[in-house]
Scaffold this motif. Structure first.
Motif, PDB file in Angstrom:
ATOM      1  N   HIS A 103      16.771   6.333  29.443  1.00 13.73           N
ATOM      2  CA  HIS A 103      17.315   6.129  28.106  1.00 13.73           C
ATOM      3  C   HIS A 103      16.373   6.716  27.053  1.00 13.73           C
ATOM      4  CE1 HIS A 103      14.582   2.672  28.650  1.00 13.73           C
ATOM      5  NE2 HIS A 103      14.405   2.726  27.335  1.00 13.73           N
ATOM      6  N   VAL A 104      16.918   6.982  25.869  1.00 14.44           N
ATOM      7  CA  VAL A 104      16.087   7.334  24.727  1.00 14.44           C
ATOM      8  C   VAL A 104      15.437   6.046  24.235  1.00 14.44           C
ATOM      9  CG1 VAL A 104      16.029   8.240  22.379  1.00 14.44           C
ATOM     10  CG2 VAL A 104      17.516   9.314  24.086  1.00 14.44           C
ATOM     11  N   GLN A 105      14.111   6.040  24.210  1.00 15.47           N
ATOM     12  CA  GLN A 105      13.381   4.815  23.912  1.00 15.47           C
ATOM     13  C   GLN A 105      13.403   4.484  22.415  1.00 15.47           C
ATOM     14  OE1 GLN A 105       9.721   4.388  26.618  1.00 15.47           O
ATOM     15  NE2 GLN A 105      10.080   6.604  26.640  1.00 15.47           N
ATOM     16  N   ALA A 106      13.299   3.211  22.115  1.00 15.77           N
ATOM     17  CA  ALA A 106      13.364   2.752  20.724  1.00 15.77           C
ATOM     18  C   ALA A 106      12.215   3.290  19.886  1.00 15.77           C
ATOM     19  CB  ALA A 106      13.360   1.226  20.691  1.00 15.77           C
ATOM     20  N   GLY A 126      32.144   8.349  19.114  1.00 15.39           N
ATOM     21  CA  GLY A 126      32.497   9.098  20.307  1.00 15.39           C
ATOM     22  C   GLY A 126      31.582   8.830  21.475  1.00 15.39           C
ATOM     23  N   LYS A 127      31.193   9.884  22.158  1.00 16.55           N
ATOM     24  CA  LYS A 127      30.378   9.772  23.368  1.00 16.55           C
ATOM     25  C   LYS A 127      28.904   9.608  22.988  1.00 16.55           C
ATOM     26  CE  LYS A 127      29.252  12.339  27.598  1.00 16.55           C
ATOM     27  NZ  LYS A 127      29.738  13.353  28.558  1.00 16.55           N
ATOM     28  N   TRP A 128      28.243   8.624  23.587  1.00 21.89           N
ATOM     29  CA  TRP A 128      26.826   8.368  23.333  1.00 21.89           C
ATOM     30  C   TRP A 128      25.966   9.023  24.415  1.00 21.89           C
ATOM     31  CZ3 TRP A 128      23.104   7.879  20.264  1.00 21.89           C
ATOM     32  CH2 TRP A 128      21.939   7.189  20.553  1.00 21.89           C
ATOM     33  N   HIS A 129      25.982   8.487  25.599  1.00 24.90           N
ATOM     34  CA  HIS A 129      25.353   9.056  26.795  1.00 24.90           C
ATOM     35  C   HIS A 129      23.848   9.249  26.664  1.00 24.90           C
ATOM     36  CE1 HIS A 129      26.520  11.468  30.636  1.00 24.90           C
ATOM     37  NE2 HIS A 129      26.109  10.224  30.882  1.00 24.90           N
ATOM     38  N   CYS A 130      23.200   8.387  25.881  1.00 24.93           N
ATOM     39  CA  CYS A 130      21.742   8.421  25.770  1.00 24.93           C
ATOM     40  C   CYS A 130      21.092   7.191  26.385  1.00 24.93           C
ATOM     41  CB  CYS A 130      21.316   8.574  24.315  1.00 24.93           C
ATOM     42  SG  CYS A 130      21.568  10.241  23.659  1.00 24.93           S
ATOM     43  N   ASN A 131      21.862   6.435  27.166  1.00 25.19           N
ATOM     44  CA  ASN A 131      21.285   5.339  27.957  1.00 25.19           C
ATOM     45  C   ASN A 131      22.198   5.039  29.137  1.00 25.19           C
ATOM     46  OD1 ASN A 131      23.429   3.750  26.997  1.00 25.19           O
ATOM     47  ND2 ASN A 131      22.167   2.551  25.615  1.00 25.19           N
ATOM     48  N   GLY A 132      21.666   4.303  30.112  1.00 21.98           N
ATOM     49  CA  GLY A 132      22.445   3.926  31.285  1.00 21.98           C
ATOM     50  C   GLY A 132      23.014   2.531  31.184  1.00 21.98           C
ATOM     51  N   MET A 133      22.293   1.651  30.483  1.00 22.60           N
ATOM     52  CA  MET A 133      22.735   0.261  30.341  1.00 22.60           C
ATOM     53  C   MET A 133      23.340   0.108  28.954  1.00 22.60           C
ATOM     54  SD  MET A 133      19.530  -1.572  32.251  1.00 22.60           S
ATOM     55  CE  MET A 133      19.000  -0.944  33.868  1.00 22.60           C
ATOM     56  N   PHE A 134      24.552   0.640  28.844  1.00 21.96           N
ATOM     57  CA  PHE A 134      25.250   0.708  27.566  1.00 21.96           C
ATOM     58  C   PHE A 134      25.691  -0.672  27.113  1.00 21.96           C
ATOM     59  CE2 PHE A 134      29.339   1.653  25.271  1.00 21.96           C
ATOM     60  CZ  PHE A 134      28.768   2.258  24.159  1.00 21.96           C
ATOM     61  N   PRO A 140      17.784   0.219  24.400  1.00 22.73           N
ATOM     62  CA  PRO A 140      18.205   0.475  23.025  1.00 22.73           C
ATOM     63  C   PRO A 140      19.618   1.042  22.972  1.00 22.73           C
ATOM     64  CG  PRO A 140      16.017   1.383  23.439  1.00 22.73           C
ATOM     65  CD  PRO A 140      16.568   0.982  24.768  1.00 22.73           C
ATOM     66  N   GLN A 141      20.353   0.591  21.982  1.00 21.67           N
ATOM     67  CA  GLN A 141      21.714   1.050  21.746  1.00 21.67           C
ATOM     68  C   GLN A 141      21.743   1.944  20.497  1.00 21.67           C
ATOM     69  OE1 GLN A 141      23.909   0.366  24.184  1.00 21.67           O
ATOM     70  NE2 GLN A 141      22.172  -0.672  25.140  1.00 21.67           N
ATOM     71  N   PRO A 142      22.868   2.566  20.176  1.00 15.14           N
ATOM     72  CA  PRO A 142      22.900   3.432  18.995  1.00 15.14           C
ATOM     73  C   PRO A 142      22.378   2.758  17.731  1.00 15.14           C
ATOM     74  CG  PRO A 142      24.891   3.733  20.284  1.00 15.14           C
ATOM     75  CD  PRO A 142      24.142   2.601  20.929  1.00 15.14           C
ATOM     76  N   GLY A 143      22.673   1.467  17.576  1.00 20.83           N
ATOM     77  CA  GLY A 143      22.182   0.755  16.396  1.00 20.83           C
ATOM     78  C   GLY A 143      20.671   0.645  16.339  1.00 20.83           C
ATOM     79  N   ARG A 169      32.641  -1.051  19.599  1.00 19.83           N
ATOM     80  CA  ARG A 169      32.378  -0.913  18.169  1.00 19.83           C
ATOM     81  C   ARG A 169      31.290  -1.902  17.759  1.00 19.83           C
ATOM     82  NH1 ARG A 169      37.093  -2.114  16.328  1.00 19.83           N
ATOM     83  NH2 ARG A 169      37.928  -0.016  15.925  1.00 19.83           N
ATOM     84  N   ASN A 170      30.137  -1.383  17.428  1.00 17.73           N
ATOM     85  CA  ASN A 170      29.017  -2.216  16.963  1.00 17.73           C
ATOM     86  C   ASN A 170      28.739  -3.383  17.905  1.00 17.73           C
ATOM     87  OD1 ASN A 170      28.826  -0.581  14.631  1.00 17.73           O
ATOM     88  ND2 ASN A 170      30.365  -1.824  13.581  1.00 17.73           N
ATOM     89  N   GLY A 171      28.790  -3.101  19.206  1.00 16.18           N
ATOM     90  CA  GLY A 171      28.475  -4.104  20.210  1.00 16.18           C
ATOM     91  C   GLY A 171      29.648  -4.901  20.716  1.00 16.18           C
ATOM     92  N   GLU A 172      30.825  -4.728  20.140  1.00 17.24           N
ATOM     93  CA  GLU A 172      32.011  -5.477  20.547  1.00 17.24           C
ATOM     94  C   GLU A 172      33.001  -4.534  21.246  1.00 17.24           C
ATOM     95  OE1 GLU A 172      32.377  -8.741  20.275  1.00 17.24           O
ATOM     96  OE2 GLU A 172      30.425  -8.933  19.274  1.00 17.24           O
ATOM     97  N   LYS A 173      33.478  -4.933  22.429  1.00 13.27           N
ATOM     98  CA  LYS A 173      34.442  -4.115  23.146  1.00 13.27           C
ATOM     99  C   LYS A 173      35.743  -4.020  22.366  1.00 13.27           C
ATOM    100  CE  LYS A 173      32.582  -5.109  27.760  1.00 13.27           C
ATOM    101  NZ  LYS A 173      32.881  -5.647  29.117  1.00 13.27           N
ATOM    102  N   VAL A 174      36.302  -2.809  22.310  1.00 11.49           N
ATOM    103  CA  VAL A 174      37.515  -2.566  21.538  1.00 11.49           C
ATOM    104  C   VAL A 174      38.766  -2.831  22.361  1.00 11.49           C
ATOM    105  CG1 VAL A 174      38.836  -0.759  20.351  1.00 11.49           C
ATOM    106  CG2 VAL A 174      36.356  -0.906  20.045  1.00 11.49           C
ATOM    107  N   GLY A 175      38.735  -2.487  23.649  1.00  6.25           N
ATOM    108  CA  GLY A 175      39.906  -2.656  24.497  1.00  6.25           C
ATOM    109  C   GLY A 175      40.800  -1.430  24.455  1.00  6.25           C
ATOM    110  N   PRO A 176      42.045  -1.552  24.892  1.00  2.59           N
ATOM    111  CA  PRO A 176      42.944  -0.398  24.981  1.00  2.59           C
ATOM    112  C   PRO A 176      43.162   0.274  23.625  1.00  2.59           C
ATOM    113  CG  PRO A 176      43.841  -2.262  26.201  1.00  2.59           C
ATOM    114  CD  PRO A 176      42.671  -2.787  25.412  1.00  2.59           C
ATOM    115  N   THR A 177      43.278   1.584  23.640  1.00  2.35           N
ATOM    116  CA  THR A 177      43.630   2.353  22.450  1.00  2.35           C
ATOM    117  C   THR A 177      44.979   3.018  22.695  1.00  2.35           C
ATOM    118  OG1 THR A 177      42.423   4.286  23.284  1.00  2.35           O
ATOM    119  CG2 THR A 177      41.212   2.766  21.857  1.00  2.35           C
ATOM    120  N   SER A 178      45.545   3.614  21.664  1.00  4.85           N
ATOM    121  CA  SER A 178      46.935   4.075  21.780  1.00  4.85           C
ATOM    122  C   SER A 178      47.098   5.578  21.581  1.00  4.85           C
ATOM    123  CB  SER A 178      47.808   3.337  20.757  1.00  4.85           C
ATOM    124  OG  SER A 178      47.331   3.555  19.438  1.00  4.85           O
ATOM    125  N   ASP A 179      46.012   6.332  21.632  1.00  2.00           N
ATOM    126  CA  ASP A 179      46.117   7.764  21.394  1.00  2.00           C
ATOM    127  C   ASP A 179      45.149   8.494  22.321  1.00  2.00           C
ATOM    128  OD1 ASP A 179      46.827  10.214  20.248  1.00  2.00           O
ATOM    129  OD2 ASP A 179      46.755   9.419  18.201  1.00  2.00           O
TER     130      ASP A 179
END
Length: 472
Positions: A103-106, A126-134, A140-143, A169-179
């Motif tokens: 991961h990218v370290q804090a 969009g796509k983060w892909h800078c850590n394994g334990m998302f 560390p997360q994007p925030g 979204r900001n640590g909360e799972k969004v669930g299904p999307t429609s597009d």
């Protein structure tokens, strides 16, 4: 198109940066695609794929012809963009599977951190892909790396681009999307832009589309517009790029509608070259093109690292122009920070170079050549540097390491102990396809670039972490 030195045409930005208040500083919008090849856009010469919105963006700004990603594979490329450092230097050696310790370290500086500290609103979409334990407190997360607002996935859109279910979204799972994923991402970014408009702060938005990475899914109406695409999966791929183009159009419409166009520097690019058809069974829809370049994704040759690049800044960038000045995603951090008046910590080991000097009519003064390393690159060509017209490619002594298998135990010693046994030299101005190794004709250039390459390799690997040792 007229040719010119891109950053000379940016000269007015210096005046803006020197005289502006915090509220008047430039906004930054970076749009990054996933596995989009150098030859995949209509404005880069693709004979079939239609990309009207990116054609328009190029006509409104500058089209780069020597734009580079930081690496020929996704996670290292993204880590390089956000940190301004060679990915190996920050320990991102390959793509990051879910659950990986990599991961990218804090502690790393990032462009989002520095701009946030300078008073910018920052968002990732969009796509983060800078850590394994998302989305886990274990890494560390994007925030934690400077993004105040983030709407992201760890890696690919799942189960495909159509109606993905794995956004957070900001640590909360969004669930299904429609597009489709790119439309979901563009919609979220557009909503964020509309929300922050009243705040009076400048913004930095990093929009990272999943398209056209596998597993590919595309709208039927767009697939039907490619009746002459007769190879299996070809129409799906072409439609996928066109759908991404539609999403870019949505973002540009939002910027224009909000009256932000004149104050916003927009950069469009890709994380690496196009996927190959023969790497794994599910890649049957990957029909990306490197154009005239040698190699594709996972190659250290140009097809793996030279990517599309378009910039728009109305009134500051001369519309309808192109530049062959070599630029790289590593340059984003120092360039944005200088334009924003954001302070870069003393001693930061940046590999990118601020391009603001060229805005004053000065050439790029790089302390070291552009540098790439990918230890799992196809064949034995694992490292390269570019300096002006010249590119030196280094072949190592560790034997073939299977591309695309991710970082495993035992790989660290291969990276640290590698010795380079042969070198190839190419004049990219005369030979964009890297067809003729001219090392025997220019021993003095080989010697100079070899010294720079080996010094940077030693620097990049000196403190690079061994993730499996640290995980014990």
């Amino acid at each position: 198109m007229k040719r010119f030195s891109l950053f000379i045409a940016l000269a007015l930005l210096v005046v803006v940066q020197q005289t502006a208040t915090a509220q008047q500083r430039p906004n930054f919008l970076v749009i990054q695609c996933d596995d989009l090849g150098y030859g995949d856009l209509e404005c880069y010469g693709h004979p079939a794929i239609k990309t009207p919105n990116l054609n328009r963006l190029a006509s409104q700004g500058v089209r780069f012809t020597s734009c580079y990603s930081a690496a020929p594979v996704c996670s290292p490329s993204r880590a390089g963009l956000v940190t301004g450092q060679t990915p190996t230097q920050v320990g991102i050696y390959d793509w990051i599977p879910g659950g990986s310790p990599m991961h990218v370290q804090a502690s790393e500086i990032t462009v989002a951190k520095l701009l946030k500290e300078a008073g910018y609103h920052t968002g990732l979409f969009g796509k983060w892909h800078c850590n394994g334990m998302f989305n886990s407190p274990q890494q560390p997360q994007p925030g934690d790396l400077g993004f105040e607002y983030w709407f992201a996935t760890q890696n690919n859109a799942s189960p495909s681009h159509e109606k993905p279910v794995n956004f957070v979204r900001n640590g909360e799972k969004v669930g299904p999307t429609s597009d489709f994923s790119c439309q979901v991402v563009a919609g979220e970014a557009g909503h964020w832009l509309e929300e922050i408009q009243d705040d009076g702060k400048p913004f930095f938005a990093l929009v990272t589309f999943h398209e056209p990475h596998e597993p590919i899914a595309s709208p039927d109406d767009l697939v039907k517009t490619y009746p002459d695409a007769d190879k299996k999966g070809e129409a799906l791929y072409y439609a996928n790029v066109t759908n991404m183009d539609r999403a870019v159009g949505r973002l540009m419409q939002t910027i224009d509608k909000l009256g932000l166009a004149d104050d916003t520097l927009v950069l469009f690019t890709s994380d690496n070259g196009p996927e190959t058809l023969n790497r794994y069974p599910n890649a049957w829809r990957s029909h990306g093109s490197p154009g005239p370049l040698r190699g594709m994704k996972l190659h250290i040759y140009e097809g793996g690292i030279r990517v599309p690049g378009i910039a728009r800044f109305p009134g500051k960038l001369e519309a309808g122009t192109e530049s062959d000045v070599p630029v790289c995603s590593l340059d984003i951090l120092p360039t944005f920070c200088e334009l924003a008046g954001a302070e870069i910590p003393a001693g930061a080991k940046l590999d990118g170079t601020s391009l603001v000097g060229l805005m004053r009519g000065e050439p790029i003064e790089r302390a070291k050549p552009l540098f790439w390393h990918y230890y799992r690159a196809f064949h034995n060509a694992k490292v390269a540097v570019r300096d002006g017209d010249w590119k030196l490619v280094a072949l190592w002594d560790q034997g073939e390491v299977k591309p695309g298998a991710a970082y495993h135990k035992g790989d660290y010693s291969k990276i640290k102990d590698a010795k380079f046994t042969a070198f190839e030299l190419y004049n990219l101005t005369e030979d964009i396809g890297e067809t003729k190794d001219v090392s025997a004709d220019h021993p003095e250039i080989v010697g100079r670039l070899k010294k720079a390459l080996l010094e940077k390799y030693d620097e990049a690997t000196a403190n690079a972490p061994d993730w499996f040792a640290e995980a014990k």
